[in-house]
Design a protein around this motif. Structure first.
Motif, PDB file in Angstrom:
ATOM      1  N   ARG A  67       0.836  -1.209   0.000  1.00  0.00           N
ATOM      2  CA  ARG A  67       0.000   0.000   0.000  1.00  0.00           C
ATOM      3  C   ARG A  67       0.867   1.254   0.000  1.00  0.00           C
ATOM      4  N   LEU A  68       1.927   1.236   0.800  1.00  0.00           N
ATOM      5  CA  LEU A  68       2.823   2.384   0.894  1.00  0.00           C
ATOM      6  C   LEU A  68       3.563   2.601  -0.426  1.00  0.00           C
ATOM      7  N   ALA A  69       4.038   1.521  -1.021  1.00  0.00           N
ATOM      8  CA  ALA A  69       4.770   1.613  -2.289  1.00  0.00           C
ATOM      9  C   ALA A  69       3.880   2.172  -3.393  1.00  0.00           C
ATOM     10  N   VAL A  70       2.617   1.763  -3.419  1.00  0.00           N
ATOM     11  CA  VAL A  70       1.684   2.271  -4.418  1.00  0.00           C
ATOM     12  C   VAL A  70       1.500   3.778  -4.252  1.00  0.00           C
ATOM     13  N   GLU A  71       1.408   4.233  -3.003  1.00  0.00           N
ATOM     14  CA  GLU A  71       1.258   5.666  -2.748  1.00  0.00           C
ATOM     15  C   GLU A  71       2.462   6.444  -3.264  1.00  0.00           C
ATOM     16  N   PHE A  72       3.670   5.934  -2.989  1.00  0.00           N
ATOM     17  CA  PHE A  72       4.885   6.618  -3.448  1.00  0.00           C
ATOM     18  C   PHE A  72       4.991   6.580  -4.975  1.00  0.00           C
ATOM     19  N   PHE A  73       4.655   5.428  -5.564  1.00  0.00           N
ATOM     20  CA  PHE A  73       4.673   5.303  -7.022  1.00  0.00           C
ATOM     21  C   PHE A  73       3.788   6.370  -7.646  1.00  0.00           C
ATOM     22  N   ARG A  74       2.565   6.497  -7.144  1.00  0.00           N
ATOM     23  CA  ARG A  74       1.614   7.453  -7.705  1.00  0.00           C
ATOM     24  C   ARG A  74       2.024   8.898  -7.448  1.00  0.00           C
ATOM     25  N   GLU A  75       2.740   9.119  -6.345  1.00  0.00           N
ATOM     26  CA  GLU A  75       3.224  10.457  -6.041  1.00  0.00           C
ATOM     27  C   GLU A  75       4.132  10.949  -7.165  1.00  0.00           C
ATOM     28  N   TYR A  76       5.066  10.089  -7.590  1.00  0.00           N
ATOM     29  CA  TYR A  76       5.978  10.472  -8.678  1.00  0.00           C
ATOM     30  C   TYR A  76       5.247  10.466 -10.018  1.00  0.00           C
ATOM     31  N   TYR A  77       4.441   9.432 -10.228  1.00  0.00           N
ATOM     32  CA  TYR A  77       3.788   9.259 -11.529  1.00  0.00           C
ATOM     33  C   TYR A  77       2.841  10.405 -11.843  1.00  0.00           C
ATOM     34  N   SER A  78       2.134  10.897 -10.827  1.00  0.00           N
ATOM     35  CA  SER A  78       1.161  11.961 -11.049  1.00  0.00           C
ATOM     36  C   SER A  78       1.818  13.269 -11.469  1.00  0.00           C
ATOM     37  N   GLU A  79       3.076  13.468 -11.078  1.00  0.00           N
ATOM     38  CA  GLU A  79       3.782  14.700 -11.411  1.00  0.00           C
ATOM     39  C   GLU A  79       4.651  14.541 -12.660  1.00  0.00           C
ATOM     40  N   ASN A  80       5.338  13.422 -12.763  1.00  0.00           N
ATOM     41  CA  ASN A  80       6.345  13.260 -13.821  1.00  0.00           C
ATOM     42  C   ASN A  80       6.154  12.033 -14.708  1.00  0.00           C
ATOM     43  N   GLY A  81       5.826  10.894 -14.076  1.00  0.00           N
ATOM     44  CA  GLY A  81       5.843   9.631 -14.808  1.00  0.00           C
ATOM     45  C   GLY A  81       4.854   9.524 -15.937  1.00  0.00           C
ATOM     46  N   TRP A  82       3.681  10.131 -15.772  1.00  0.00           N
ATOM     47  CA  TRP A  82       2.623   9.947 -16.768  1.00  0.00           C
ATOM     48  C   TRP A  82       2.990  10.516 -18.132  1.00  0.00           C
TER      49      TRP A  82
END
Length: 217
Positions: A67-82
């Protein structure tokens, strides 16, 4: 071969190559969690399946850490990864032509739905898509089979060989078959060839040109 009237596309590995964005988001999540002993050879396997499955099954994280890893993944993805992402050569042109021919097109992806919508809008391919169906925020409905089922129900579509699921992974082929649809596996994405062929898709496209020819018959 049935004429395909409705086409359901996977997103990552089928329409767009989001390798860099996903890998960078994954590494960011591990860095935030101070995990540096993950197997590098598993990084590419992470692309395609639901995030929760990838963190738990590929990297062995506990339920809490997943759950924690998913939150961190989305934190980066929402700003840069997408936007560290690019359509495969020929995809925008193929979508435009399929739309001109009257094909009805949809997206079924294990990606968080908000990000999938944003990506389609960014590349101006949303104008060809009737609905984008992705995973919910908690990942409780991230299973590809369930996502396709939900999409069919929302669009009031009955199982038919005239509806085809197009994707690059085993999950796409299983999801299409379990919903009574035709299936096309694409070889240019992230799926492993032996897994795709073992899933016995109805058709197999080596590249975008072959995919186009299958879809317009």
């Amino acid at each position: 071969m049935a004429q395909f009237t409705h086409i359901i596309f996977d997103l990552d590995g089928t329409l767009t190559d989001n390798t860099q964005g996903i890998i960078n988001s994954l590494k960011y999540a591990f860095d935030r969690m101070q995990i540096d002993d993950y197997p590098e050879d598993k990084l590419n396997d992470f692309i395609g399946p639901p995030l929760q499955w990838g963190f738990s099954q590929l990297f062995g994280l506990s339920e809490r850490n997943t759950r924690l890893a998913v939150e961190f993944f989305r934190e980066y993805y929402s700003e840069n990864g997408w936007h560290q992402n690019v359509p495969y050569d020929g995809i925008p042109e193929m979508m435009a032509e399929l739309d001109r021919l009257g094909k009805r097109m949809y997206i079924a992806t294990s990606k968080f739905e908000k990000f999938a919508v944003r990506i389609m809008e960014h590349f101006e391919m949303d104008k060809y898509i009737l609905q984008v169906k992705g995973a919910d925020y908690k990942g409780e409905k991230a299973n590809k089979t369930q996502i396709i089922t939900d999409l069919l129900q929302m669009q009031q579509l009955a199982p038919s060989e005239e509806i085809v699921m197009v994707g690059d992974t085993l999950f796409d082929m299983e999801g299409g078959k379990q919903n009574g649809l035709s299936t096309i596996a694409v070889a240019y994405g992230f799926g492993k060839e032996h897994e795709l062929k073992a899933a016995q898709p109805d058709f197999y496209a080596e590249d975008v040109e072959e995919l186009y020819e299958l879809l317009i018959r």
